[in-house]
Design a protein around this motif. Structure first.
Motif, PDB file in Angstrom:
ATOM      1  N   ARG A   1      36.033  48.476  45.533  1.00 44.76           N
ATOM      2  CA  ARG A   1      36.511  47.716  46.692  1.00 44.76           C
ATOM      3  C   ARG A   1      36.436  46.221  46.435  1.00 44.76           C
ATOM      4  N   ASN A   2      37.311  45.487  47.112  1.00 45.23           N
ATOM      5  CA  ASN A   2      37.336  44.027  46.972  1.00 45.23           C
ATOM      6  C   ASN A   2      36.595  43.393  48.141  1.00 45.23           C
ATOM      7  N   ASP A   3      35.265  43.376  48.061  1.00 46.38           N
ATOM      8  CA  ASP A   3      34.462  42.744  49.100  1.00 46.38           C
ATOM      9  C   ASP A   3      33.345  41.926  48.464  1.00 46.38           C
ATOM     10  N   LEU A   4      32.725  41.068  49.263  1.00 50.16           N
ATOM     11  CA  LEU A   4      31.707  40.154  48.746  1.00 50.16           C
ATOM     12  C   LEU A   4      30.527  40.902  48.138  1.00 50.16           C
ATOM     13  N   LEU A   5      30.025  41.913  48.817  1.00 46.76           N
ATOM     14  CA  LEU A   5      28.843  42.631  48.349  1.00 46.76           C
ATOM     15  C   LEU A   5      29.102  43.279  46.993  1.00 46.76           C
ATOM     16  N   THR A   6      30.244  43.931  46.845  1.00 48.84           N
ATOM     17  CA  THR A   6      30.578  44.566  45.566  1.00 48.84           C
ATOM     18  C   THR A   6      30.661  43.525  44.457  1.00 48.84           C
ATOM     19  N   SER A   7      31.291  42.379  44.754  1.00 47.14           N
ATOM     20  CA  SER A   7      31.404  41.311  43.758  1.00 47.14           C
ATOM     21  C   SER A   7      30.034  40.800  43.334  1.00 47.14           C
TER      22      SER A   7
ATOM     23  N   LYS B   1      38.027  28.120  54.575  1.00 51.55           N
ATOM     24  CA  LYS B   1      39.360  28.746  54.631  1.00 51.55           C
ATOM     25  C   LYS B   1      39.311  30.010  55.490  1.00 51.55           C
ATOM     26  N   LEU B   2      38.274  30.811  55.334  1.00 50.66           N
ATOM     27  CA  LEU B   2      38.131  32.020  56.137  1.00 50.66           C
ATOM     28  C   LEU B   2      37.989  31.670  57.605  1.00 50.66           C
ATOM     29  N   ALA B   3      37.208  30.622  57.918  1.00 48.62           N
ATOM     30  CA  ALA B   3      37.023  30.217  59.312  1.00 48.62           C
ATOM     31  C   ALA B   3      38.352  29.805  59.941  1.00 48.62           C
ATOM     32  N   MET B   4      39.172  29.041  59.212  1.00 49.01           N
ATOM     33  CA  MET B   4      40.471  28.627  59.743  1.00 49.01           C
ATOM     34  C   MET B   4      41.382  29.829  59.951  1.00 49.01           C
ATOM     35  N   ILE B   5      41.342  30.784  59.047  1.00 50.75           N
ATOM     36  CA  ILE B   5      42.157  31.993  59.209  1.00 50.75           C
ATOM     37  C   ILE B   5      41.740  32.738  60.476  1.00 50.75           C
ATOM     38  N   GLU B   6      40.429  32.896  60.676  1.00 47.32           N
ATOM     39  CA  GLU B   6      39.943  33.581  61.875  1.00 47.32           C
ATOM     40  C   GLU B   6      40.372  32.852  63.143  1.00 47.32           C
TER      41      GLU B   6
ATOM     42  N   ASN C   1      31.605  31.786  45.774  1.00 46.07           N
ATOM     43  CA  ASN C   1      32.927  31.174  45.861  1.00 46.07           C
ATOM     44  C   ASN C   1      34.004  32.047  45.234  1.00 46.07           C
ATOM     45  N   LYS C   2      33.663  32.668  44.115  1.00 42.92           N
ATOM     46  CA  LYS C   2      34.628  33.527  43.430  1.00 42.92           C
ATOM     47  C   LYS C   2      35.135  34.628  44.353  1.00 42.92           C
ATOM     48  N   ALA C   3      34.226  35.199  45.128  1.00 39.06           N
ATOM     49  CA  ALA C   3      34.604  36.301  46.004  1.00 39.06           C
ATOM     50  C   ALA C   3      35.307  35.828  47.272  1.00 39.06           C
ATOM     51  N   ILE C   4      34.758  34.785  47.925  1.00 45.06           N
ATOM     52  CA  ILE C   4      35.219  34.458  49.274  1.00 45.06           C
ATOM     53  C   ILE C   4      36.440  33.541  49.289  1.00 45.06           C
ATOM     54  N   GLN C   5      36.742  32.887  48.177  1.00 44.54           N
ATOM     55  CA  GLN C   5      37.865  31.959  48.156  1.00 44.54           C
ATOM     56  C   GLN C   5      39.083  32.493  47.403  1.00 44.54           C
ATOM     57  N   SER C   6      39.046  33.747  47.013  1.00 41.35           N
ATOM     58  CA  SER C   6      40.188  34.318  46.297  1.00 41.35           C
ATOM     59  C   SER C   6      41.330  34.608  47.269  1.00 41.35           C
ATOM     60  N   PRO C   7      42.600  34.526  46.817  1.00 41.38           N
ATOM     61  CA  PRO C   7      43.744  34.835  47.686  1.00 41.38           C
ATOM     62  C   PRO C   7      43.678  36.244  48.268  1.00 41.38           C
ATOM     63  N   SER C   8      43.215  37.209  47.469  1.00 44.77           N
ATOM     64  CA  SER C   8      43.137  38.582  47.955  1.00 44.77           C
ATOM     65  C   SER C   8      42.143  38.712  49.108  1.00 44.77           C
ATOM     66  N   PHE C   9      41.053  37.939  49.041  1.00 44.12           N
ATOM     67  CA  PHE C   9      40.058  37.956  50.120  1.00 44.12           C
ATOM     68  C   PHE C   9      40.669  37.404  51.405  1.00 44.12           C
ATOM     69  N   ASN C  10      41.450  36.315  51.307  1.00 47.42           N
ATOM     70  CA  ASN C  10      42.083  35.717  52.481  1.00 47.42           C
ATOM     71  C   ASN C  10      43.097  36.667  53.107  1.00 47.42           C
ATOM     72  N   LEU C  11      43.873  37.358  52.270  1.00 45.83           N
ATOM     73  CA  LEU C  11      44.847  38.326  52.790  1.00 45.83           C
ATOM     74  C   LEU C  11      44.130  39.494  53.467  1.00 45.83           C
TER      75      LEU C  11
ATOM     76  N   VAL D   1      32.796  43.707  57.624  1.00 44.18           N
ATOM     77  CA  VAL D   1      33.764  44.489  56.846  1.00 44.18           C
ATOM     78  C   VAL D   1      34.247  43.710  55.625  1.00 44.18           C
ATOM     79  N   LEU D   2      34.344  42.377  55.740  1.00 40.07           N
ATOM     80  CA  LEU D   2      34.786  41.577  54.595  1.00 40.07           C
ATOM     81  C   LEU D   2      33.697  41.441  53.537  1.00 40.07           C
ATOM     82  N   THR D   3      32.452  41.440  53.954  1.00 37.89           N
ATOM     83  CA  THR D   3      31.366  41.275  52.986  1.00 37.89           C
ATOM     84  C   THR D   3      30.883  42.598  52.408  1.00 37.89           C
ATOM     85  N   THR D   4      31.052  43.713  53.147  1.00 37.95           N
ATOM     86  CA  THR D   4      30.542  44.994  52.672  1.00 37.95           C
ATOM     87  C   THR D   4      31.628  46.024  52.414  1.00 37.95           C
TER      88      THR D   4
END
Length: 548
Positions: free
Chosen positions: A312-318, A499-504, A143-153, A210-213
């Motif tokens: 990098r700001n991605d899920l895998l790195t987090s 939130k990511l699904a709605m953005i997509e 949740n920390k990685a995927i729900q952050s504002p920077s991740f959505n942008l 690309v968002l996760t890695t």
């Protein structure tokens, strides 16, 4: 010696009688337990050894729809060694989906089983994790990685960028005289006939990778190379054979129901089921191998990066740096225990969940969206008018304006109501509870039939009619029970990627429909879908041409 003597003294008929006696004892115990069960509910009669698997044909959605139609809002079925309670009425699921930070009664989706262990998901990740402590631990970092504002942008940026790549492939196919998808209309416009479901699955896969890695896969490029005589170079792809990876994610979801609804003896000894299981295990090994290579590659890169240098700001790195020296300022505790770093197996589980949810749900829902939009011209025109008013041609997509698309959001909700991608919500209780007026012991398996809930005539006016106005403006608050619509599940197990699904979805609606006219090649054909635990848009032939 006496035992051996007795064994050799027995005749063939004696052994046969023992087998028959054992069988009769088992059958007697089986049906004694069945007929003396608490809270007797209507449902199909289970048979010894195979239970109700004679009704199961891998399509879980249709199975539970048929149970609802035949037995009512609450009924039962025996599968996979469990008594499963099917619920199709909104009032019955309130306790199950109400958020509570302390009550863990409905936090487990599936109990531990040999099937989930064989699938490699038992106790790992988020989707199938039966261990509450492990699930909380994984959820904290996910949740920390995927729900952050920077991740959505970052998601909006990549959707726009990868869509431009998609446009290039469509234009190339439309301009190629060798492509069988090309046709010219009376106004001499180039139009492309293609299977949109293939493109949306490849598109969402490229996005989620690309968002996760933080690195690119080239699923769309791989698809384009399969369709076009002109090839593009994808030698630097993060995932070799991206096309197979996309197909592997779909197969992993489609056949997974065999591991959750069938006992081990049926999975491994019934010929046609055994073949499916063998294929799925091979596919699972392929997916896990690819994910493990990605994790090892990124871990090595991080280890070679000096501490203090920005990553990098991605899920895998987090997930890799969580609770390491690179993340010491953000240590988290649960129940007084400091989290340790995640292992590679745990990271793999989270990565697989991200790929399953990020690719399947969004891609298939967009396919269903397109089908219904094309079937209802008035809805389509109203949607296009809203898009044009907020995002005129050549304006950039931005987060705040995306969520001003009220009618587009209403369309997404109505499609999710009438055609839910995930048709079943599973909950396994670890405490006694009360549901539908019955008291249930811990260890009860519930399945919420979302199709039945979303189409319940007591809560929806003309539920079979597609009408986005149900959710437009304040209409969705009038005369509807709170839990009659559960697009993202509920409680602590609510979808973390909503939130990511709605953005997509909103971004794709804007990018495609503000620039292109999309029509079904054959409007008379029914929606082509296939269901296991998830409903897939199997094939969607559309004609795409630039708008005037």
């Amino acid at each position: 010696m006496a035992v051996i003597s007795v064994i050799f003294a027995l005749k063939f008929t004696d052994y046969l009688n023992l087998i028959v006696l054992s069988f009769l004892i088992y059958v007697f115990q089986f049906y004694y337990k069945y007929f003396t069960r608490p809270n007797k509910l209507p449902g199909p009669l289970p048979l010894p050894f195979i239970e109700c698997s004679y009704l199961f044909k891998s399509d879980a959605k249709q199975l539970f729809i048929s149970l609802h139609e035949k037995y009512g809002d609450i009924c039962e079925i025996y599968l996979g060694g469990l008594r499963r309670i099917s619920i199709s009425r909104p009032e019955y699921i309130e306790n199950m989906l109400t958020h509570s930070a302390t009550d863990t009664t409905f936090m487990i989706r599936w109990p531990y089983s040999e099937g989930l262990e064989e699938l490699g998901v038992a106790g790992r990740g988020l989707l199938f994790n039966h261990d509450i402590k492990s699930w909380k631990y994984n959820r904290q970092f996910f949740n920390k990685a995927i729900q952050s504002p920077s991740f959505n942008l970052e998601a909006i940026k990549w959707v726009d960028k990868i869509f431009q790549e998609l446009e290039g492939y469509w234009e190339s196919l439309a301009n190629s005289k060798l492509s069988s998808d090309i046709s010219l209309d009376n106004k001499h416009k180039r139009s492309l006939e293609t299977d949109l479901s293939l493109w949306t699955n490849s598109f969402t896969n490229d996005i989620i990778i690309v968002l996760t890695t933080g690195e690119r896969s080239y699923s769309m490029a791989s698809l384009y190379n399969n369709l076009s005589p002109i090839k593009v170079n994808i030698s630097d792809a993060l995932i070799e054979d991206s096309d197979r990876f996309v197909r592997g994610i779909k197969e992993h979801t489609l056949v997974a129901s065999y591991f959750t609804f069938l006992v081990s003896s049926l999975r491994h000894y019934v010929p046609f089921i055994r073949n499916n299981i063998k294929s799925l295990v091979e596919n699972k090994d392929f997916l896990y191998e690819k994910l493990e290579l990605i994790i090892k590659k990124r871990r090595t890169e991080i280890e070679e990066t000096p501490i203090g240098e920005k990553l990098r700001n991605d899920l895998l790195t987090s997930l890799i740096i969580a609770n390491t020296k690179r993340d010491m300022d953000d240590l988290k505790t649960v129940e007084g225990e400091i989290f340790r770093p995640l292992t590679d197996i745990e990271i793999r589980g989270n990565m697989l969940d991200a790929c399953l949810g990020g690719t399947n749900a969004s891609a298939n829902l967009f396919g269903f969206l397109t089908y219904y939009i094309c079937q209802y011209p008035q809805v389509k025109q109203k949607m296009i008018s809203e898009i044009d008013s907020i995002f005129p041609q050549n304006t950039c997509i931005n987060h705040d304006d995306l969520f001003k698309l009220d009618y587009c959001v209403a369309i997404i909700k109505e499609v999710s109501r009438i055609m839910p991608v995930v048709s079943l919500l599973a909950r396994y209780t670890n405490n006694p509870c009360e549901i539908a007026g019955y008291k249930w012991d811990a260890g009860t398996m519930f399945h919420v039939n979302l199709y039945g809930v979303h189409m319940h005539k007591d809560h929806w006016f003309n539920p079979d009619t597609f009408d986005p106005d149900r959710f437009y403006k304040k209409n969705d608050e009038i005369g509807r029970y709170k839990f009659a619509f559960t697009m993202w599940g509920g409680g602590l197990r609510i979808c973390p990627g909503r939130k990511l699904a709605m953005i997509e979805l909103l971004s794709l609606m804007v990018l495609i429909f503000r620039k292109y006219n999309v029509e079904l090649v054959n409007e008379k054909l029914p929606l082509n879908s296939v269901t296991s635990l998830v409903t897939f848009c199997e094939k969607l032939l559309v004609r795409i041409e630039p708008r005037d």
